[in-house]
Design a protein around this motif. Structure first.
Motif, short mmCIF file in Angstrom:
data_model
loop_
_atom_site.label_atom_id
_atom_site.label_comp_id
_atom_site.label_asym_id
_atom_site.label_seq_id
_atom_site.Cartn_x
_atom_site.Cartn_y
_atom_site.Cartn_z
N GLU A 126 39.63 -24.78 7.79
CA GLU A 126 38.64 -24.00 7.04
C GLU A 126 37.30 -24.11 7.73
O GLU A 126 36.96 -25.14 8.32
CB GLU A 126 38.56 -24.45 5.56
N MET A 127 36.51 -23.03 7.68
CA MET A 127 35.21 -22.96 8.35
C MET A 127 34.23 -23.99 7.79
O MET A 127 33.40 -24.52 8.51
CB MET A 127 34.61 -21.57 8.18
N SER A 128 34.32 -24.27 6.48
CA SER A 128 33.29 -25.07 5.84
C SER A 128 33.37 -26.55 6.17
O SER A 128 32.37 -27.26 6.10
CB SER A 128 33.37 -24.89 4.32
N THR A 129 34.57 -27.05 6.54
CA THR A 129 34.70 -28.49 6.85
C THR A 129 35.31 -28.74 8.22
O THR A 129 35.29 -29.87 8.71
CB THR A 129 35.62 -29.20 5.81
N LEU A 130 35.93 -27.73 8.83
CA LEU A 130 36.73 -27.85 10.06
C LEU A 130 38.03 -28.63 9.80
O LEU A 130 38.80 -28.89 10.71
CB LEU A 130 35.95 -28.51 11.21
N GLY A 131 38.26 -29.01 8.56
CA GLY A 131 39.49 -29.73 8.19
C GLY A 131 40.53 -28.77 7.63
O GLY A 131 40.43 -27.54 7.79
N ILE A 132 41.51 -29.34 6.93
CA ILE A 132 42.61 -28.55 6.36
C ILE A 132 42.11 -27.47 5.42
O ILE A 132 41.24 -27.72 4.58
CB ILE A 132 43.58 -29.51 5.64
N ASN A 133 42.63 -26.25 5.58
CA ASN A 133 42.26 -25.13 4.72
C ASN A 133 43.01 -25.28 3.40
O ASN A 133 44.19 -24.95 3.28
CB ASN A 133 42.64 -23.82 5.41
N VAL A 134 42.30 -25.81 2.39
CA VAL A 134 42.98 -26.19 1.14
C VAL A 134 43.43 -24.97 0.33
O VAL A 134 44.45 -25.04 -0.35
CB VAL A 134 42.08 -27.13 0.29
N VAL A 135 42.69 -23.87 0.44
CA VAL A 135 43.08 -22.67 -0.32
C VAL A 135 44.38 -22.10 0.27
O VAL A 135 45.36 -21.86 -0.44
CB VAL A 135 41.95 -21.62 -0.30
N LYS A 136 44.39 -21.94 1.59
CA LYS A 136 45.58 -21.37 2.23
C LYS A 136 46.78 -22.31 2.12
O LYS A 136 47.91 -21.87 1.96
CB LYS A 136 45.29 -21.07 3.71
N LEU A 137 46.53 -23.62 2.21
CA LEU A 137 47.65 -24.56 2.16
C LEU A 137 48.35 -24.51 0.81
O LEU A 137 49.57 -24.48 0.73
CB LEU A 137 47.19 -25.98 2.48
N ARG A 138 47.55 -24.48 -0.27
CA ARG A 138 48.17 -24.45 -1.60
C ARG A 138 49.02 -23.18 -1.77
O ARG A 138 50.17 -23.25 -2.20
CB ARG A 138 47.10 -24.55 -2.69
N GLU A 139 48.46 -22.05 -1.38
CA GLU A 139 49.22 -20.78 -1.48
C GLU A 139 50.50 -20.85 -0.67
O GLU A 139 51.56 -20.42 -1.11
CB GLU A 139 48.37 -19.63 -0.93
N TYR A 140 50.37 -21.40 0.53
CA TYR A 140 51.51 -21.48 1.44
C TYR A 140 52.61 -22.37 0.86
O TYR A 140 53.80 -22.01 0.90
CB TYR A 140 51.03 -22.03 2.78
N LEU A 141 52.21 -23.51 0.31
CA LEU A 141 53.21 -24.43 -0.25
C LEU A 141 53.88 -23.81 -1.47
O LEU A 141 55.08 -23.96 -1.68
CB LEU A 141 52.57 -25.77 -0.60
N GLU A 142 53.08 -23.09 -2.27
CA GLU A 142 53.66 -22.43 -3.45
C GLU A 142 54.73 -21.42 -3.02
O GLU A 142 55.78 -21.33 -3.63
CB GLU A 142 52.57 -21.75 -4.28
N ALA A 143 54.47 -20.69 -1.95
CA ALA A 143 55.39 -19.64 -1.53
C ALA A 143 56.57 -20.17 -0.70
O ALA A 143 57.63 -19.56 -0.67
CB ALA A 143 54.63 -18.61 -0.70
#
Ligand SMILES: *Cc1c(COP(=O)(O)O)cnc(C)c1O
Length: 395
Positions: A126-143
């Protein structure tokens, strides 16, 4: 406007800004400084003959890490990669499991997973932390995953996904609240790769104290160094005992017998390295304050330059600013290579960020989610000289 500026003028502007802060001449990307008790403690090791795996400095260094980080236990080992390998092993990662890690990290994060026979599964940034993209990761894991008797399975590969490894990139804390929540919701062990972030805080709590286990690195280019070295942090007495046992060849305590109850590792940090660490950690707060001042200086000189942002610690975080980071923009990303070429030619060490690990030969076939943000960052990031000593005597 930037579009009409020549590449040359832009690159010169960037070089002038860096030199304004660090001066002219040969400047390293990150070098250690030994301005404390290093010489005294090292001489003591040599004088006493305790240079190897037994000696008081190993215990003292571990105690200093506990005091500084607030973790209950610290186990020092030969390097950060070994720390991560053991942390993942104790988190339950086994052969054939998948482990979620950022695609944008140092290769050691992926290698530690591979040493256990497990498979890295790449996550976007993610741009804001340079760390794991938490929004995309949650969506990805759900799907893409399914919980079966409490274990998270990758629907595509049918392999268990056992753990999630946040990396605090260049010292900046990842979005830990959301990462811990994802860990809970999908039953993933959180193992922090805090190799770059000793001393950084997320909402007042030090990085390396969020995961069930965490890994630190004391390589020569990190904020403090033991020459080579690393440590495992944990609050669990059981895991700390296990970590100490398997990093010292799984030897059972006895005055003379060589009895080992499992296949252990020879990963213990030698006393001579720990002695260096004891001296270095006495000065860590000073080093971090200097690195934060260096950021402020860079921020001032970069402010008028269009087309470049200096990465700043995320809100509610206190970063150790391990590596200072410029991020190019849409119109300037084409100048990345000229900046790298011209700065290095003039003795200013600058580096691009790592290639995405999923593009490295050994990891081409590993599973990955959409990595658009990481790809963008990998084209745009340049790290600039970041040594804590750079401003000393210069301000
Ligand atoms: C430095 C580093 C490591 C590995 O540490 P070593 O001590 O070099 O083995 C692991 N992960 C990240 C993100 C690092 O920067």
């Amino acid at each position: 406007m930037i579009s009409v500026r020549s590449s040359n003028a832009f690159v010169e502007e960037v070089i002038a800004a860096i030199q304004n802060v660090v001066g002219a001449g040969q400047i390293a990307l990150h070098e250690p400084s030994f301005d404390g008790n290093e010489w005294i403690y090292l001489k003591d090791c040599l004088d006493s003959n305790f240079v190897s795996s037994i000696g008081k400095y190993v215990d003292e260094f571990e105690q200093a890490l506990v005091t500084f980080t607030g973790a209950k236990y610290a186990i020092s080992v030969v390097n950060g990669t070994a720390a991560l390998q053991i942390a993942l092993k104790l988190a339950g990662v086994e052969r054939g499991d998948e482990v979620l890690i950022p695609a944008l990290t140092f290769v050691a994060t992926a290698n530690a997973v591979s040493y256990l026979g497990a498979i890295p599964h790449f996550v976007d940034s993610e741009m804001s932390t340079l760390g794991i993209n938490v929004v995309k990761l949650r969506e990805y894991l759900e799907a893409n995953t399914q919980l079966k008797s409490g274990i998270c399975f990758n629907r595509k590969t049918n392999r268990p996904i056992r753990a999630l490894v946040p990396v605090h990139t260049f010292g900046h804390p990842a979005s830990m609240d959301e990462i811990l929540m994802i860990g809970q919701d999908f039953n993933l062990m959180i193992v922090e790769d805090a190799a770059e972030s000793l001393g950084s805080q997320y909402k007042g709590k030090l990085t390396g104290t969020f995961g069930k286990l965490s890994a630190l690195s004391f390589n020569g280019n990190k904020t403090i160094t033991t020459g080579g070295g690393g440590a495992i942090l944990t609050d669990s007495e059981f895991l700390a005992k296990r970590a100490r046992h398997i990093t010292t060849t799984a030897k059972l305590p006895h005055k003379w017998e060589f009895d080992h109850d499992e296949i252990g590792f020879n990963f213990r940090m030698p006393n001579i390295n720990a002695a260096l660490g004891c001296a270095q950690i006495e000065k860590i707060s000073e080093k971090i304050v200097n690195k934060r001042r260096l950021f402020q200086k860079y921020k001032e000189v970069f402010a008028p330059i269009l087309g470049i942002t200096l990465f700043e610690e995320p809100p509610n975080c206190y970063s150790n600013y391990w590596l200072q980071t410029m991020i190019l923009e849409d119109e300037t990303e084409q100048y990345r290579n000229s900046i790298l070429e011209q700065t290095n030619l003039r003795g200013i060490s600058t580096r691009p960020v790592w290639k995405l690990i999923c593009n490295l030969a050994p990891y081409k076939n590993a599973p990955a989610m959409n990595l658009d943000v990481a790809r963008k960052l990998s084209r745009r990031i340049i790290n600039i000289p970041s040594s804590p000593s750079l401003l000393v005597g210069n301000i």
